[in-house]
Design an enzyme around this catalytic site. Structure first.
Site, PDB file in Angstrom:
ATOM      1  N   ASP A  61       8.317  -0.177  -1.782  1.00 22.59           N
ATOM      2  CA  ASP A  61       7.505   0.633  -0.473  1.00 22.59           C
ATOM      3  C   ASP A  61       8.316  -0.399   0.358  1.00 22.59           C
ATOM      4  OD1 ASP A  61       5.878   0.585   1.690  1.00 22.59           O
ATOM      5  OD2 ASP A  61       4.318   1.294   0.623  1.00 22.59           O
ATOM      6  N   HIS A  62       9.332   0.290   1.145  1.00 18.89           N
ATOM      7  CA  HIS A  62      10.069  -0.646   1.823  1.00 18.89           C
ATOM      8  C   HIS A  62       9.413  -1.146   3.082  1.00 18.89           C
ATOM      9  CE1 HIS A  62      10.168   2.908   4.810  1.00 18.89           C
ATOM     10  NE2 HIS A  62      10.707   1.925   5.568  1.00 18.89           N
TER      11      HIS A  62
ATOM     12  N   ASP B  43       3.146  10.913   2.529  1.00 23.52           N
ATOM     13  CA  ASP B  43       4.302  10.273   2.840  1.00 23.52           C
ATOM     14  C   ASP B  43       4.071   8.980   3.510  1.00 23.52           C
ATOM     15  OD1 ASP B  43       7.013  10.259   3.431  1.00 23.52           O
ATOM     16  OD2 ASP B  43       6.603  10.724   5.535  1.00 23.52           O
TER      17      ASP B  43
ATOM     18  N   HIS C 264       2.627   3.137   3.023  1.00 22.57           N
ATOM     19  CA  HIS C 264       2.539   2.028   4.001  1.00 22.57           C
ATOM     20  C   HIS C 264       1.567   1.901   4.792  1.00 22.57           C
ATOM     21  CE1 HIS C 264       6.862   3.182   3.222  1.00 22.57           C
ATOM     22  NE2 HIS C 264       6.982   4.335   4.176  1.00 22.57           N
TER      23      HIS C 264
ATOM     24  N   LYS D  75       4.182  12.359  12.956  1.00 16.82           N
ATOM     25  CA  LYS D  75       5.556  12.500  13.386  1.00 16.82           C
ATOM     26  C   LYS D  75       5.404  13.199  14.617  1.00 16.82           C
ATOM     27  CE  LYS D  75       7.957  12.188   9.327  1.00 16.82           C
ATOM     28  NZ  LYS D  75       8.838  10.925   8.964  1.00 16.82           N
TER      29      LYS D  75
HETATM   30  C1  BG6 Z   1       9.462   6.706   4.749  1.00 18.06           C
HETATM   31  C2  BG6 Z   1       8.966   7.842   5.072  1.00 18.06           C
HETATM   32  O1  BG6 Z   1       8.532   6.302   3.692  1.00 18.06           O
HETATM   33  O2  BG6 Z   1       9.132   6.033   5.838  1.00 18.06           O
HETATM   34  C3  BG6 Z   1       9.447   8.460   6.150  1.00 18.06           C
HETATM   35  O3  BG6 Z   1       8.992   8.847   3.821  1.00 18.06           O
HETATM   36  C4  BG6 Z   1       9.384   7.811   7.583  1.00 18.06           C
HETATM   37  O4  BG6 Z   1       8.835  10.024   6.642  1.00 18.06           O
HETATM   38  C5  BG6 Z   1       9.873   6.392   7.139  1.00 18.06           C
HETATM   39  O5  BG6 Z   1      10.128   8.274   8.564  1.00 18.06           O
HETATM   40  C6  BG6 Z   1       9.531   5.262   8.199  1.00 18.06           C
HETATM   41  O6  BG6 Z   1      10.182   4.125   7.917  1.00 18.06           O
HETATM   42  P1  BG6 Z   1      10.599   3.066   9.075  1.00 18.06           P
HETATM   43  O7  BG6 Z   1      11.024   1.758   8.470  1.00 18.06           O
HETATM   44  O8  BG6 Z   1      11.444   3.765  10.108  1.00 18.06           O
HETATM   45  O9  BG6 Z   1       9.217   2.691   9.793  1.00 18.06           O
END
Ligand code: BG6
Length: 510
Positions: free
Chosen positions: A198-199, A256, A261, A361
């Site tokens: 989960d980045h 998503d 997150h 979004k």
């Molecule tokens: C991803 C989602 O996990 O995270 C995307 O699938 C989203 O929809 C993105 O745009 C957002 O990541 P960050 O790092 O730009 O906040």
């Protein structure tokens, strides 16, 4: 944003000196978006910081017919385009590319996986790698199980050295599919070799939530229901769904963002202090929070959740189409592009404190923040009139952009009389450390090479999150509560405002 790297005396000690053992990283889906935008540039930056072990090698694997050189050329283009640090250091890039090669792999063909195995053995021999392998699935989620089983059938998960697999969110589509995926992964790799990315957990500012809470003694005593009125978590994006209509129309904002997150941010904000910053301790505490969240069921879902979909509008000065007019989205789609929830954590620390989460979004801007809203002082010493411009104290943890932390408090306005107004005390990463934070993927790739899963999601964590989301998804699919709409470039449907108004609160305007 790309920044020039300048010598920085304040950055002393910021380098990650941990060293990984030599390994080969196989990137499945190496010609895809994630690999080009994130993984290859992150590996280049790790090479630049000398964090890659000697002998480290990358094998790109995808179904395109490409020579090693053609893939290297592609990789170089992507690194030039997407690297966080610019300009590109040609000698580092050249050395990094010499460790990169390519094998054509059709995920349905076992022979292709056997050919991949032969390439891995050659690399082990030529680069003195003791059989260590990392398999990175930078591919659409439906392929994870096929790839895992083919890796097993070709015997690539056996032999000397470590064998790890990395998968990207979403981990499953609901509780049932998440369990199925885990069962397949665990047939082939032990759980401690499964790295679910989960980045958000790789973001410096997300990790700083823990540093802020547990490396200081002054905040923790007030971090509970005695002083905190409510918590607001906002994950707002100004972008729409870009080229991902087919995926997004099945997923929606709850799957998503909120399931992963969003709930990660809740757990880090709400968890008890772990005994140590180690995988088991941290993840155990996070799971306890998820289990303590009161599930929303039946009528609660109508009262405590809001969903909305954007219609056409203006975002940052640009006219944009509505969600249903986006490519690969059904013309009568009922998918939410905005979700808001009110959750309660039923434990001693948080009893009665609402956690409001919203994600969407095509909101007015990109901002992720956690706002800790404190209670009002119990007695108005200065009287109502002097205090009328004062908001209650709040701590805002700004995850992105303009990463930092701010504390809001009341101060006397300089004048003869007694008037009090809210002011803020700010900490900003850029000004304190003078460096741009590394990309989340740099941290996570290195952790995976080193074998530290602290910042990766464990199977029970994923399941606990789906257990909370599944009933909401079911109710939403049955039209409860109804789908609201909002014009692109606004802060979501009316229902979101009403959700807080009903509680005598309002959303913070970031
Ligand atoms: C991803 C989602 O996990 O995270 C995307 O699938 C989203 O929809 C993105 O745009 C957002 O990541 P960050 O790092 O730009 O906040």
């Amino acid at each position: 944003m790309k920044v020039e790297e300048a010598p920085n005396p304040l950055a002393e000690g910021l380098h990650d000196y941990r060293v990984a053992d030599p390994a080969v990283m196989v990137i499945f889906g190496a010609t895809g978006d994630l690999s080009g935008r994130k993984l290859l540039p992150a590996l280049y930056n790790l090479a630049k910081q000398r964090s890659l072990p000697a002998g480290f090698a990358v094998v790109g694997a995808a179904k395109d017919e490409l020579s090693d050189d053609a893939f290297r050329k592609r990789a170089a283009d992507k690194i030039h385009q997407f690297s966080r640090t610019q300009p590109i250091d040609d000698s580092v890039l050249e050395a990094f590319l010499s460790s990169v090669s390519y094998v054509k792999v059709d995920f349905g063909k076992l022979d292709d996986f056997r050919a991949l195995g032969r390439r891995l053995e050659e690399l082990d021999n030529s680069r003195h790698i003791p059989g260590n392998r990392i398999f990175y699935c930078a591919t659409p989620p439906p392929t994870y199980q096929t790839i895992t089983l083919q890796v097993q059938a070709a015997g690539l998960n056996r032999g000397s050295g470590f064998h790890r697999i990395v998968v990207e969110k979403p981990f499953g589509f609901d509780l049932r599919s998440a369990r199925e995926l885990t069962a397949t992964l665990q047939k082939v790799f032990p759980e401690d070799s499964v790295y679910r990315i989960d980045h958000y957990l790789g973001k410096e500012t997300v990790q700083n939530i823990l540093a802020f809470r547990f490396a200081n003694s002054i905040f923790e005593p007030m971090w509970n229901a005695n002083l905190i009125d409510s918590v607001q978590i906002t994950v707002a994006e100004e972008i729409g769904i870009e080229q991902r209509g087919a995926y997004y129309d099945r997923a929606g904002a709850l799957r998503d963002i909120v399931q992963n997150h969003g709930l990660q941010l809740v757990t880090l904000t709400a968890m008890e202090p772990p005994l140590a910053f180690q995988a088991m301790e941290v993840r155990d505490e996070k799971v306890k929070v998820l289990r303590a969240i009161r599930p929303l069921l039946g009528e609660d879902i109508e009262q405590s959740t809001v969903r909305g979909q954007y219609t056409g509008g203006w975002v940052l000065g640009e006219q944009v189409v509505g969600y249903r007019e986006e490519k690969e989205v059904a013309a009568d789609s009922g998918t939410e592009t905005f979700a808001a929830l009110r959750l309660f954590i039923d434990n001693w620390r948080w009893a009665g404190v609402p956690f409001y989460i919203r994600a969407g979004k095509r909101l007015p801007k990109r901002v992720t923040e956690i706002r800790i809203q404190f209670k009002r002082p119990p007695h108005l010493t200065f009287g109502r009139e002097a205090m009328k411009e004062v908001d209650p104290n709040a701590i805002t943890l700004r995850i992105q952009p303009e990463e930092g932390i701010s504390l809001k408090f009341g101060a006397k306005v300089p004048s003869a009389g007694l008037r009090i107004r809210s002011v803020t005390m700010d900490f900003e990463y850029m000004t304190s450390f003078l460096v741009e934070a590394p990309e989340a993927y740099e941290r996570l790739l290195l952790d995976c090479m080193i074998g530290d899963p602290t910042l990766f999601t464990r199977a029970d964590e994923v399941e606990a999150a789906w257990m909370l989301m599944d009933p909401i998804e079911d109710a939403w699919r049955n039209g409860r509560p109804p789908l609201g709409t909002y014009a692109a470039g606004t802060w979501g449907p009316d229902g979101a405002t009403k959700l807080l108004q009903g509680d005598g609160r309002e959303w913070h305007r970031p």
